[in-house]
Design an enzyme around this catalytic site. Sequence first.
Site, PDB file in Angstrom:
ATOM      1  N   CYS A   2      43.723  37.663  51.307  1.00 25.87           N
ATOM      2  CA  CYS A   2      43.971  38.301  52.591  1.00 25.87           C
ATOM      3  C   CYS A   2      45.480  38.499  52.654  1.00 25.87           C
ATOM      4  O   CYS A   2      46.196  38.136  51.726  1.00 25.87           O
ATOM      5  CB  CYS A   2      43.527  37.397  53.715  1.00 25.87           C
ATOM      6  SG  CYS A   2      41.860  36.754  53.472  1.00 25.87           S
ATOM      7  N   ARG A  27      45.317  43.947  50.363  1.00 26.77           N
ATOM      8  CA  ARG A  27      44.898  42.569  50.062  1.00 26.77           C
ATOM      9  C   ARG A  27      43.587  42.205  50.742  1.00 26.77           C
ATOM     10  O   ARG A  27      42.981  41.188  50.434  1.00 26.77           O
ATOM     11  CB  ARG A  27      45.978  41.584  50.507  1.00 26.77           C
ATOM     12  CG  ARG A  27      47.226  41.639  49.662  1.00 26.77           C
ATOM     13  CD  ARG A  27      48.161  40.556  50.095  1.00 26.77           C
ATOM     14  NE  ARG A  27      47.622  39.243  49.777  1.00 26.77           N
ATOM     15  CZ  ARG A  27      48.069  38.479  48.802  1.00 26.77           C
ATOM     16  NH1 ARG A  27      49.044  38.883  48.056  1.00 26.77           N
ATOM     17  NH2 ARG A  27      47.543  37.303  48.589  1.00 26.77           N
ATOM     18  N   TRP A  71      39.889  39.603  53.920  1.00 28.48           N
ATOM     19  CA  TRP A  71      38.835  39.954  52.967  1.00 28.48           C
ATOM     20  C   TRP A  71      37.978  38.703  52.884  1.00 28.48           C
ATOM     21  O   TRP A  71      38.394  37.687  52.328  1.00 28.48           O
ATOM     22  CB  TRP A  71      39.459  40.293  51.621  1.00 28.48           C
ATOM     23  CG  TRP A  71      38.496  40.843  50.618  1.00 28.48           C
ATOM     24  CD1 TRP A  71      37.958  42.102  50.590  1.00 28.48           C
ATOM     25  CD2 TRP A  71      37.959  40.173  49.476  1.00 28.48           C
ATOM     26  NE1 TRP A  71      37.126  42.244  49.517  1.00 28.48           N
ATOM     27  CE2 TRP A  71      37.105  41.088  48.820  1.00 28.48           C
ATOM     28  CE3 TRP A  71      38.100  38.901  48.948  1.00 28.48           C
ATOM     29  CZ2 TRP A  71      36.403  40.756  47.658  1.00 28.48           C
ATOM     30  CZ3 TRP A  71      37.406  38.579  47.796  1.00 28.48           C
ATOM     31  CH2 TRP A  71      36.573  39.489  47.156  1.00 28.48           C
ATOM     32  N   ASN A  97      45.344  32.147  54.154  1.00 28.39           N
ATOM     33  CA  ASN A  97      44.790  32.682  52.901  1.00 28.39           C
ATOM     34  C   ASN A  97      44.383  31.492  52.059  1.00 28.39           C
ATOM     35  O   ASN A  97      45.113  30.504  52.019  1.00 28.39           O
ATOM     36  CB  ASN A  97      45.850  33.455  52.098  1.00 28.39           C
ATOM     37  CG  ASN A  97      46.188  34.774  52.726  1.00 28.39           C
ATOM     38  OD1 ASN A  97      45.561  35.190  53.686  1.00 28.39           O
ATOM     39  ND2 ASN A  97      47.204  35.431  52.186  1.00 28.39           N
ATOM     40  N   GLY A  98      43.275  31.601  51.346  1.00 29.83           N
ATOM     41  CA  GLY A  98      42.846  30.499  50.488  1.00 29.83           C
ATOM     42  C   GLY A  98      41.535  29.926  50.968  1.00 29.83           C
ATOM     43  O   GLY A  98      40.808  30.557  51.745  1.00 29.83           O
ATOM     44  N   GLU A 469      38.836  48.384  28.649  1.00 31.35           N
ATOM     45  CA  GLU A 469      39.657  48.618  29.846  1.00 31.35           C
ATOM     46  C   GLU A 469      39.295  49.961  30.505  1.00 31.35           C
ATOM     47  O   GLU A 469      39.251  50.067  31.729  1.00 31.35           O
ATOM     48  CB  GLU A 469      41.149  48.547  29.470  1.00 31.35           C
ATOM     49  CG  GLU A 469      42.132  48.882  30.579  1.00 31.35           C
ATOM     50  CD  GLU A 469      42.020  48.034  31.840  1.00 31.35           C
ATOM     51  OE1 GLU A 469      41.293  47.040  31.856  1.00 31.35           O
ATOM     52  OE2 GLU A 469      42.653  48.415  32.841  1.00 31.35           O
ATOM     53  N   LYS A 473      38.067  50.302  34.370  1.00 32.51           N
ATOM     54  CA  LYS A 473      38.689  51.201  35.356  1.00 32.51           C
ATOM     55  C   LYS A 473      37.627  52.101  35.960  1.00 32.51           C
ATOM     56  O   LYS A 473      37.600  52.327  37.159  1.00 32.51           O
ATOM     57  CB  LYS A 473      39.773  52.085  34.712  1.00 32.51           C
ATOM     58  CG  LYS A 473      41.088  51.440  34.388  1.00 32.51           C
ATOM     59  CD  LYS A 473      41.967  51.135  35.569  1.00 32.51           C
ATOM     60  CE  LYS A 473      41.768  49.739  36.071  1.00 32.51           C
ATOM     61  NZ  LYS A 473      42.394  48.629  35.426  1.00 32.51           N
ATOM     62  N   GLU A 476      35.210  50.152  38.331  1.00 28.65           N
ATOM     63  CA  GLU A 476      35.745  49.583  39.567  1.00 28.65           C
ATOM     64  C   GLU A 476      36.160  50.643  40.591  1.00 28.65           C
ATOM     65  O   GLU A 476      36.087  50.391  41.783  1.00 28.65           O
ATOM     66  CB  GLU A 476      36.875  48.588  39.302  1.00 28.65           C
ATOM     67  CG  GLU A 476      38.214  49.190  38.999  1.00 28.65           C
ATOM     68  CD  GLU A 476      39.299  48.148  38.784  1.00 28.65           C
ATOM     69  OE1 GLU A 476      39.430  47.247  39.612  1.00 28.65           O
ATOM     70  OE2 GLU A 476      40.026  48.259  37.782  1.00 28.65           O
ATOM     71  N   HIS A 492      23.541  48.230  17.289  1.00 30.63           N
ATOM     72  CA  HIS A 492      22.927  46.906  17.462  1.00 30.63           C
ATOM     73  C   HIS A 492      22.384  46.722  18.874  1.00 30.63           C
ATOM     74  O   HIS A 492      22.267  45.596  19.353  1.00 30.63           O
ATOM     75  CB  HIS A 492      23.947  45.813  17.114  1.00 30.63           C
ATOM     76  CG  HIS A 492      24.419  45.925  15.697  1.00 30.63           C
ATOM     77  ND1 HIS A 492      23.613  45.592  14.632  1.00 30.63           N
ATOM     78  CD2 HIS A 492      25.580  46.388  15.175  1.00 30.63           C
ATOM     79  CE1 HIS A 492      24.284  45.821  13.503  1.00 30.63           C
ATOM     80  NE2 HIS A 492      25.470  46.317  13.805  1.00 30.63           N
ATOM     81  N   LYS A 591      43.221  42.864  45.243  1.00 30.25           N
ATOM     82  CA  LYS A 591      44.319  42.931  44.274  1.00 30.25           C
ATOM     83  C   LYS A 591      44.673  41.559  43.704  1.00 30.25           C
ATOM     84  O   LYS A 591      44.950  41.429  42.531  1.00 30.25           O
ATOM     85  CB  LYS A 591      45.543  43.528  44.983  1.00 30.25           C
ATOM     86  CG  LYS A 591      46.730  43.767  44.085  1.00 30.25           C
ATOM     87  CD  LYS A 591      46.559  45.040  43.307  1.00 30.25           C
ATOM     88  CE  LYS A 591      47.597  45.231  42.257  1.00 30.25           C
ATOM     89  NZ  LYS A 591      47.083  46.091  41.178  1.00 30.25           N
TER      90      LYS A 591
HETATM   91  C1  F6R Z   1      41.345  45.518  37.479  1.00 29.09           C
HETATM   92  C2  F6R Z   1      42.194  44.436  37.938  1.00 29.09           C
HETATM   93  C3  F6R Z   1      41.699  43.039  37.777  1.00 29.09           C
HETATM   94  C4  F6R Z   1      42.880  42.106  37.460  1.00 29.09           C
HETATM   95  C5  F6R Z   1      42.421  40.645  37.466  1.00 29.09           C
HETATM   96  C6  F6R Z   1      43.551  39.712  37.088  1.00 29.09           C
HETATM   97  O1  F6R Z   1      41.961  46.751  37.658  1.00 29.09           O
HETATM   98  O2  F6R Z   1      43.253  44.658  38.443  1.00 29.09           O
HETATM   99  O3  F6R Z   1      40.733  42.940  36.789  1.00 29.09           O
HETATM  100  O4  F6R Z   1      43.405  42.452  36.221  1.00 29.09           O
HETATM  101  O5  F6R Z   1      41.953  40.308  38.741  1.00 29.09           O
HETATM  102  O6  F6R Z   1      44.628  39.851  37.954  1.00 29.09           O
HETATM  103  P1  F6R Z   1      46.073  39.368  37.563  1.00 29.09           P
HETATM  104  O7  F6R Z   1      46.577  40.219  36.463  1.00 29.09           O
HETATM  105  O8  F6R Z   1      46.874  39.507  38.814  1.00 29.09           O
HETATM  106  O9  F6R Z   1      45.931  37.932  37.140  1.00 29.09           O
END
Ligand code: F6R
Length: 596
Positions: A2, A27, A71, A97-98, A469, A473, A476, A492, A591
Amino acid sequence: MCGIVGYAGGREAQQILLDCLKRLEYRGYDSSGIAVVGADLQLFKSKGEIAVLESSMPVMKGSFGIAHTRWATQGKPTTENAHPLADCSNRFAVVHNGIISNFMDLRESLQKDGHTFSSETDTEVFSHLVESEYKGDLLEAVRNALKRVDGTYAFAVVTHGKDEVVAARNESPLVIGLGDGENFLASDVTALLKYTNLMVYMSDGEVARITKDSVTILDREGREVKREPQRISWSLDDAEKGGYPHFMLKEIFEQPNAIHESMLGRVESLESEPFFQGSPFSSVKIIACGTSYHAGLTGKYILEELSRTPTTVQISSEYRYSTASRENPLVVLVTQSGETLDTMAAAREARKRGHRTVGIANVMGSAITREVDHVIYTRAGPEIGVAATKTFVTQLVAMYLLGMDLGMQTKAMSAQGKRSMIGQLRNLPRAVQDVLNQADEIEALAKKYSSAKDMFFIGRNINYPIALEGALKTKEISYIHGEGFPAGELKHGPLALLSKDSPVVAVAVKDHTYEKMLGNISEVSARGSPVIAIGFEGDTELAKYADDVIYIREIPPLFSPVPVIVVLQLLAYYLARERGCPIDKPKNIAKTVTVE
Ligand code: F6R
């Protein structure tokens, strides 16, 4: 996951809090709320995005306050569960937060003492704890309340009659912004950049009292902590969209510069100032989550190629279950936010096992940077879009730098090899710019394939993790089901899933995997799936195999992941745009992941 802001100053707090809060919406965005202290404690909350709060809240007079964007992790996203949360008497307002892990026990015991609860959240227990500990000093009440709390937190608390904001941190980020006759608090520096760039980062176990003219920080034992403020070079512009429709697109386009910044002054000085001297490790273990994990997987190929150091890669949340081996690896923790709880836990575990640790992080002063022996900052600037883009590419740059550093130490890299590496690294921003110049073509492809239900991504060797990756992308932000595979694995199992509605993206740059990739593309075409290939400019063969081709500048294959991932980021972005998805704030993900 959050966002928290706080203000203590001479101006009206309401608009400042709201302004700062809007910059944290990434956030969390299911509900929000604000508490302002003036003649009394005024509190207002609403379900939905911050715009809902803004349009419905009354005018609140007062120059102290806190605000929160949520969130949900404990309790549904409702107005009642939104923060700030107050005590029985509505005298104390708390944002958090937490997660308070012992909140059920605390709630029961507080209820036995006569406290009544108005939300389902873990956070509310803290307002009641502060209420019962309060004897006229808010900071002392918070410190005593914290003694009963287990879990992770960034708290900010205000009360009627006190011109101060009290904050506490444990494993959840909090930064204090210093102003002139006013001070600020936030879970993230980007919230405060409009008002100040002078920041003091709080550490775990600390509690702070913030007034308009002073900031006092106490450690766990109650001793005053003196910490030099840091001047953050990020500008407000850096943290805003700068004319792009989405932060994600802006951040994709910032990549040539981000790569440049990441290398600045470093490549030349590696020899005179190596990251690690006389290092007693024989292997490397990279630990990360999500996109950072994919940077780690790519890093394995880079480190092994440049330094011949055996490298393994592990997901952060799995590290704790691994048995300590007789090896003594250098442990590299990759996390753009520097706050991912699973990665923090892995860092602690690695230290407990006696390993040397390196953090690769983008956020200065973030939690991981205090947990490791050495930090490599990626210098990508603030990344607001939830989908990691420029932080990923700069994590790859960090891997090249680390690979060179280890390569020089292990003597796997000669002086000539080093010179050539530097030249190739310096070419990367141009290779990325070439891809950006093709954004229109990639957008057209996205339009063509936007109705796909599934998409598969294949690659070999160093471009296998890039396929993973690309798939991440895509899923998500566009919500198309994306899966990445090593191309050799198709037969396979995954071939069973192919149809004309499931396009396959194949990375087929001209390296030693090229012929085999052409074979895989043929396999896919034979099953009726359209193929989008990514290859080197001048490769006339590829177009004969694939339905569509995106060309990148020909560069040494070890560096191809950088321009290739930019193609895949743009493809995912335009697919999402075409499908009308909320690109910067995809549903159900945030994020910074500060829960396990
Ligand atoms: C995807 C994304 C997440 C982060 C993951 C780790 O686009 O951003 O998969 O890579 O949550 O986050 P960090 O790098 O902040 O530890």
